[in-house]
Motif scaffolding. Structure first.
Motif, PDB file in Angstrom:
ATOM      1  N   ASN A  15      -2.754   6.170 -13.597  1.00 55.14           N
ATOM      2  CA  ASN A  15      -4.326   5.819 -13.213  1.00 55.14           C
ATOM      3  C   ASN A  15      -5.222   6.102 -14.228  1.00 55.14           C
ATOM      4  O   ASN A  15      -5.224   6.735 -15.216  1.00 55.14           O
ATOM      5  CB  ASN A  15      -4.920   6.479 -11.871  1.00 55.14           C
ATOM      6  CG  ASN A  15      -5.035   8.001 -12.203  1.00 55.14           C
ATOM      7  OD1 ASN A  15      -6.159   8.518 -12.805  1.00 55.14           O
ATOM      8  ND2 ASN A  15      -4.252   8.865 -11.814  1.00 55.14           N
TER       9      ASN A  15
ATOM     10  N   ILE B 222       0.612  -1.147  -0.173  1.00 59.31           N
ATOM     11  CA  ILE B 222       0.016  -0.060   0.044  1.00 59.31           C
ATOM     12  C   ILE B 222       1.026   1.083   0.117  1.00 59.31           C
ATOM     13  O   ILE B 222       1.480   1.495   1.130  1.00 59.31           O
ATOM     14  CB  ILE B 222      -0.881   0.015   1.171  1.00 59.31           C
ATOM     15  CG1 ILE B 222      -1.786  -1.423   1.285  1.00 59.31           C
ATOM     16  CG2 ILE B 222      -1.615   1.251   1.327  1.00 59.31           C
ATOM     17  CD1 ILE B 222      -2.624  -1.275   2.412  1.00 59.31           C
TER      18      ILE B 222
ATOM     19  N   GLU C 151      -2.347   5.253  -1.606  1.00 56.12           N
ATOM     20  CA  GLU C 151      -3.185   5.457  -2.571  1.00 56.12           C
ATOM     21  C   GLU C 151      -4.404   6.296  -2.064  1.00 56.12           C
ATOM     22  O   GLU C 151      -5.127   6.916  -2.699  1.00 56.12           O
ATOM     23  CB  GLU C 151      -3.973   3.990  -2.864  1.00 56.12           C
ATOM     24  CG  GLU C 151      -3.192   2.903  -3.435  1.00 56.12           C
ATOM     25  CD  GLU C 151      -2.290   2.465  -2.829  1.00 56.12           C
ATOM     26  OE1 GLU C 151      -2.009   2.542  -1.585  1.00 56.12           O
ATOM     27  OE2 GLU C 151      -1.444   1.652  -3.345  1.00 56.12           O
ATOM     28  N   LYS C 152      -4.644   6.430  -0.742  1.00 57.48           N
ATOM     29  CA  LYS C 152      -5.505   7.285  -0.422  1.00 57.48           C
ATOM     30  C   LYS C 152      -5.409   8.763  -0.542  1.00 57.48           C
ATOM     31  O   LYS C 152      -6.409   9.513  -0.459  1.00 57.48           O
ATOM     32  CB  LYS C 152      -5.761   7.247   1.158  1.00 57.48           C
ATOM     33  CG  LYS C 152      -6.842   5.805   1.608  1.00 57.48           C
ATOM     34  CD  LYS C 152      -6.880   6.183   3.061  1.00 57.48           C
ATOM     35  CE  LYS C 152      -7.983   4.945   3.550  1.00 57.48           C
ATOM     36  NZ  LYS C 152      -8.532   4.833   4.970  1.00 57.48           N
TER      37      LYS C 152
ATOM     38  N   TYR D  13      -3.999   0.049  -6.781  1.00 54.30           N
ATOM     39  CA  TYR D  13      -5.062   0.363  -6.239  1.00 54.30           C
ATOM     40  C   TYR D  13      -6.384   0.012  -7.255  1.00 54.30           C
ATOM     41  O   TYR D  13      -6.349   0.431  -8.376  1.00 54.30           O
ATOM     42  CB  TYR D  13      -5.371   1.438  -5.697  1.00 54.30           C
ATOM     43  CG  TYR D  13      -6.711   1.837  -5.101  1.00 54.30           C
ATOM     44  CD1 TYR D  13      -7.313   1.356  -3.749  1.00 54.30           C
ATOM     45  CD2 TYR D  13      -7.770   2.574  -5.973  1.00 54.30           C
ATOM     46  CE1 TYR D  13      -8.638   1.735  -3.559  1.00 54.30           C
ATOM     47  CE2 TYR D  13      -9.043   2.782  -5.442  1.00 54.30           C
ATOM     48  CZ  TYR D  13      -9.580   2.348  -4.254  1.00 54.30           C
ATOM     49  OH  TYR D  13     -10.781   2.693  -3.900  1.00 54.30           O
TER      50      TYR D  13
ATOM     51  N   ASN E 250     -10.624  -0.587  -8.110  1.00 56.66           N
ATOM     52  CA  ASN E 250     -11.925  -0.388  -7.618  1.00 56.66           C
ATOM     53  C   ASN E 250     -12.831  -0.821  -8.767  1.00 56.66           C
ATOM     54  O   ASN E 250     -12.698  -0.345  -9.867  1.00 56.66           O
ATOM     55  CB  ASN E 250     -12.343   1.069  -7.068  1.00 56.66           C
ATOM     56  CG  ASN E 250     -13.718   1.282  -6.867  1.00 56.66           C
ATOM     57  OD1 ASN E 250     -14.655   1.398  -7.792  1.00 56.66           O
ATOM     58  ND2 ASN E 250     -13.876   1.372  -5.675  1.00 56.66           N
TER      59      ASN E 250
ATOM     60  N   SER F  22     -13.044  -2.771  -3.525  1.00 53.45           N
ATOM     61  CA  SER F  22     -11.767  -2.261  -3.763  1.00 53.45           C
ATOM     62  C   SER F  22     -10.769  -2.784  -3.019  1.00 53.45           C
ATOM     63  O   SER F  22     -10.953  -3.528  -2.126  1.00 53.45           O
ATOM     64  CB  SER F  22     -11.949  -0.611  -3.170  1.00 53.45           C
ATOM     65  OG  SER F  22     -12.310  -0.849  -1.783  1.00 53.45           O
ATOM     66  N   THR F  23      -9.481  -2.839  -3.583  1.00 58.00           N
ATOM     67  CA  THR F  23      -8.432  -3.693  -3.153  1.00 58.00           C
ATOM     68  C   THR F  23      -7.141  -2.774  -3.576  1.00 58.00           C
ATOM     69  O   THR F  23      -7.087  -2.172  -4.420  1.00 58.00           O
ATOM     70  CB  THR F  23      -8.576  -5.149  -3.568  1.00 58.00           C
ATOM     71  OG1 THR F  23      -7.524  -6.023  -2.843  1.00 58.00           O
ATOM     72  CG2 THR F  23      -8.282  -5.240  -5.132  1.00 58.00           C
ATOM     73  N   ASN F  24      -6.078  -3.586  -2.858  1.00 55.75           N
ATOM     74  CA  ASN F  24      -4.844  -3.162  -3.164  1.00 55.75           C
ATOM     75  C   ASN F  24      -4.166  -4.291  -3.586  1.00 55.75           C
ATOM     76  O   ASN F  24      -3.814  -5.527  -2.792  1.00 55.75           O
ATOM     77  CB  ASN F  24      -4.134  -2.508  -1.970  1.00 55.75           C
ATOM     78  CG  ASN F  24      -4.711  -1.130  -1.718  1.00 55.75           C
ATOM     79  OD1 ASN F  24      -4.646  -0.147  -2.351  1.00 55.75           O
ATOM     80  ND2 ASN F  24      -5.360  -1.323  -0.308  1.00 55.75           N
TER      81      ASN F  24
ATOM     82  N   SER G 161      -6.861  -4.968   3.415  1.00 58.11           N
ATOM     83  CA  SER G 161      -6.795  -4.304   1.917  1.00 58.11           C
ATOM     84  C   SER G 161      -7.866  -4.191   0.939  1.00 58.11           C
ATOM     85  O   SER G 161      -7.743  -3.588   0.109  1.00 58.11           O
ATOM     86  CB  SER G 161      -5.435  -4.613   1.372  1.00 58.11           C
ATOM     87  OG  SER G 161      -5.597  -6.068   1.040  1.00 58.11           O
ATOM     88  N   THR G 162      -8.832  -5.160   1.211  1.00 56.28           N
ATOM     89  CA  THR G 162      -9.926  -5.371   0.487  1.00 56.28           C
ATOM     90  C   THR G 162     -11.120  -5.004   0.969  1.00 56.28           C
ATOM     91  O   THR G 162     -11.666  -5.447   2.230  1.00 56.28           O
ATOM     92  CB  THR G 162     -10.023  -6.698  -0.143  1.00 56.28           C
ATOM     93  OG1 THR G 162      -8.694  -6.991  -0.848  1.00 56.28           O
ATOM     94  CG2 THR G 162     -11.174  -6.900  -1.076  1.00 56.28           C
TER      95      THR G 162
END
Length: 837
Positions: free
Chosen positions: A681, A142, A145-146, A623, A625, A616-618, A565-566
């Motif tokens: 992205n 991670i 990503e946020k 990342y 969605n 949504s997952t990493n 992560s999901t």
């Protein structure tokens, strides 16, 4: 194992240790923050509080872990997690000596020593700044990503602050980059293929948004936007309006201590902008003053081939036009907030927005009857769309304890709209033969009052309820004037004049319940009831019969966190869609005599059921969605077109509650960190639409019409951070063919490339951007058909743009954020303007 990985594991371990010490701490988005104290901890009556801030971004670190240690034995005796703004509070602390450990993945741990608690005395630590460790990460799964996307139980949050090419553009330019959104060349926004959405600014409505979303977005510079929240499944707390969902645009705010002034400007061949924003805060009181304006200029050429059929004859219209557009948009705002006491805050705001859009168009019209040229005419049309909007709000909030608060909010909003045009009818020698004027003045005002209360139940539940009243009036006064031989103007006997007086009162109440379980499920369910009373009249022509109606709109959102992560989500909600002023306004727009438009004051609302699932997952440095959705709308407000027998070759466009719509589709969004400083992205949108309604046959009877098909779209963006403050960004957008009830509209694409250089000490930046630079512009075509007509229109928009941007900040700020947050009224209950003018 690399040092960066060890640091990540250490941070994660400390966070898990804190979560273990705090029973049932809800670290999941949407759960009540502020965990319970340990039963074994000594009890007291003191409190330790503060706010955890990202030292680089000066914003709260959401759900940071806080552990309280006793100095005597160095054991953790209490703990909590920060809320969504970074605030935390540990209560019932006994007298003694303590230290505090603050940690969160991606940040360096922060230890605060020498905390001495005396009996009955509270400690406010102010801001606790965490330094980021992202720049050292090499082997993480991670990687921040946020900073681009945040996933919450009922919405997706897009962080817009890092967009290089947005400077000098407007909100519509930025929204094209947001997953699930689509913005056409006129600035009209759709969410998953639906244009029936609500757009809020900082959780607040405005009458200018209600009248025309596309024009309102032009008032907001893109570089003033902090985040865009796409609320696909609004909870019961939100107004039931917006069948497609809600878009909340959050602008950049400065809540820090001190005095600052920010200058933001851009110059380009298609637009120029200038913004000045300042703030001052000392102690309990703060002021903000902002103003920005944007001027743009553009040109377009278009052609129209239109054939209508009536009484065995065909009437062909061939039309060409060239237009020059120029506009001036601006907003000016004054904000004030004051901490009344330890747990109370008061705020007020005044905003003025203006838009001035002027178009000069040359029209050449050739009319044929049964393939024989019957008439040639030339017109010069000057169109003015002008508005001034005033919004004034006063808001009060009282906080009793973490997550328990009561608020009352008020808002008054008023907009004056002027949509006029002058048409000069020309002779063969281009002399003015006569002039036709349309004066169309609209006034839209509303007063809103609402109150909300929320309180936690136990350690993992939250209940919210409230009530709201909206009192709205819409008035329109329109008339046509024609010139005389003496040059004076008189009321046109051949064209309509009239008024519309429209009052709408909405009373609403809601209840919402949130539950977070130990196995990381979050349930958010609620229901809302809205009663709408309407009175309308057309002046001397009498009242329009529109019945009152009441609607019960349930909603449920469920999310499940898997392996950290999901996240899986599922949602259902019912929405209603009330018509807006542009759809209600009965003014007949005759600026183009072969393509006429008018509103329908007798429109009633439409109802939509929405279903959604998402994941949504990493995956290592990616990342991802993925979401799928379906919706059905009854009593749909649909744009329809009919030929007019008395005006040979003319088509009238209006709105009616004639049909149903069904849609299903999916959205895929991915963000990949190729390196710590290079991200790519993009997203892919797939939509299938089915529309059904009524149209008119050659004999004048009503017949059923339907249309269906797929629409594809997507966007791709890449950004690279280089040395010495340099940055590069590339962006591309495509939207495919759009399905309409009576035809299709072809797709279009846009692209841009931008560079930015930060000034020393990051006091500002200078940049350059180019848009659609490899071609002169973009061309799109509309194909419409019915038993009465065939129409093909084509428009070439010259939107190649080059711009230079400059930003500079003056002043010195400290990182002491205000102690109380405020809450504002939030109207989401009327449809946007669409394309009807």
């Amino acid at each position: 194992m690399k040092k960066s990985t060890l640091s990540l594991i250490r941070n994660a371990s400390l966070s898990l240790l804190t979560l273990f010490l705090v029973q049932n701490v809800n670290a999941q988005v949407g759960a009540p923050a502020g965990g319970p104290i340990l039963e074994t901890a000594p009890k007291g009556n003191s409190k330790i509080s503060g706010i955890v801030l990202d030292s680089a971004a000066a914003k709260g670190v959401e759900f940071a872990s806080i552990a309280l240690f006793s100095v005597e034995d160095n054991k953790a005796i209490d703990g909590t997690t920060a809320d969504e703004t970074g605030r935390f509070s540990i209560t019932k602390v006994a007298p003694g000596n303590y230290k505090l450990l603050v940690s969160f993945i991606g940040f360096k741990d922060k230890s605060i020593d020498n905390i001495k608690i005396e009996k009955g005395r509270d400690i406010d630590l102010g801001s606790v700044q965490l330094a980021s460790t992202v720049q050292n990460l090499q082997e993480v799964t991670i990687t921040g990503e946020k900073s681009l996307i945040e996933e919450k139980v009922d919405r997706l949050v897009f962080n817009a602050e890092k967009d290089i090419t947005s400077k000098g553009g407007d909100a519509a330019d930025l929204l094209r980059k947001v997953p699930m959104l689509s913005v056409d060349l006129d600035g009209n926004v759709s969410l998953r293929g639906s244009s029936n959405i609500r757009v809020l600014i900082n959780n607040k409505p405005s009458t200018i948004i209600a009248s025309n979303v596309a024009d309102a977005l032009k008032q907001i510079p893109a570089d003033m936007i902090k985040t865009v929240e796409v609320i696909t499944s609004p909870s019961a707390k939100y107004d039931a309006e917006g069948s497609g969902g809600i878009i909340n645009i959050v602008t950049k705010k400065n809540n820090l201590q001190g005095l600052t002034l920010n200058i933001d400007s851009g110059v380009g061949n298609r637009g120029t902008n200038l913004g000045l924003n300042g703030s001052y805060r000392k102690g309990k009181m703060g002021f903000t003053l902002g103003g920005f304006g944007r001027a743009f200029y553009n040109k377009a050429t278009s052609s129209l081939d239109q054939t209508t059929f009536s009484e065995g004859s065909s009437f062909l219209t061939k039309q060409t036009s060239d237009a020059k557009d120029r506009g001036l948009f601006g907003q000016y705002s004054l904000g004030w907030d004051y901490d009344l006491g330890k747990n109370q805050a008061l705020s007020a705001g005044l905003r003025y927005g203006t838009r001035n859009f002027i178009q000069k168009q040359n029209l050449t019209i050739n009319q044929f009857e049964n393939d024989v040229l019957d008439l040639t005419s030339q017109r010069k049309v000057n169109r003015k769309d002008l508005s001034g909007t005033v919004d004034f709000n006063i808001d009060y909030i009282r906080t009793f304890k973490p997550q328990q608060e009561w608020s009352i909010s008020t808002l008054y909003s008023r907009t004056g709209l002027t949509n006029n045009f002058n048409t000069d009818l020309l002779t063969e020698s281009n002399a003015v033969a006569s002039t036709l004027k349309n004066e169309n003045k609209n006034r839209n005002s509303e007063f809103t009052i609402q109150t909300d209360y929320q309180t936690p139940i136990g350690k993992n539940q939250l209940i919210e309820f409230g009530a709201k009243g909206i009192f709205r009036t819409v008035d329109s006064d329109f008339r046509y004037l024609t010139s005389t031989e003496s040059g004076d103007f008189i009321l046109s006997p051949a064209n309509p004049s009239g008024v519309l007086n429209y009052s709408q009162n909405v009373a609403a109440g809601y209840v919402s319940y949130t539950l977070t379980t130990k196995n990381k499920y979050t349930f958010k369910a609620g229901t809302r009831y809205e009663f709408t009373g309407i009175t309308a009249d057309l002046g001397e022509e009498g009242a329009v019969s529109i019945p009152n109606y009441g609607n019960l709109v349930p909603s449920i959102n469920v999310s499940k966190s898997i392996s950290g992560s999901t996240t899986l989500k599922a949602a259902y909600n019912r929405r209603i869609q009330r018509p807006g002023i542009q759809q209600l306004n009965p003014n007949v727009n005759l600026s183009n005599p072969q393509s006429i438009s008018t509103g329908n004051p007798a429109l009633s609302p439409e109802l939509t059921d929405n279903f959604e699932i998402a994941m949504s997952t990493n995956i290592k440095k990616t990342y991802l969605n993925i979401s799928a959705f379906a919706r059905q709308t009854n009593n749909s407000i649909t744009q329809v077109r009919n030929a007019v027998d008395t005006l040979q070759g003319a088509i009238v466009t209006t709105f009616d509650n004639i049909g149903k719509q069904r849609a299903y589709g999916m959205n895929v969004f991915a963000n990949v960190y190729l390196t710590p400083k290079w991200t790519v992205n993009g997203s892919l949108d797939i939509l299938h639409s089915y529309l059904e309604g009524q149209t008119t046959s050659l004999e004048g009877t009503s017949v059923t019409a339907s249309n269906s098909g797929f629409n594809y779209g997507g966007r791709l963006m890449s950004q690279v951070t280089l040395r010495q403050g340099w940055g590069v960004q590339a962006f591309g957008f495509y939207r495919g063919k759009e399905i309409q009830l009576q035809g299709t509209r072809t797709g279009f694409y846009m692209y841009s490339l931008g560079f930015k250089k930060d000034l020393p000490n990051k006091k500002g930046s200078i940049g350059f951007a180019a848009e659609n630079f490899m071609t002169k512009g973009v061309k799109f075509t509309s194909d419409l058909t019915s038993p009465q007509f065939n129409q093909v229109s084509q428009t070439q928009l010259y939107n190649r743009n080059f711009k230079i941007t400059f930003n500079y900040a003056i002043g010195k700020m400290s990182f002491d954020a205000p102690k109380k947050r405020t809450k504002s009224v939030n109207n989401t209950d009327v449809i946007g303007g669409g394309e009807q003018k």
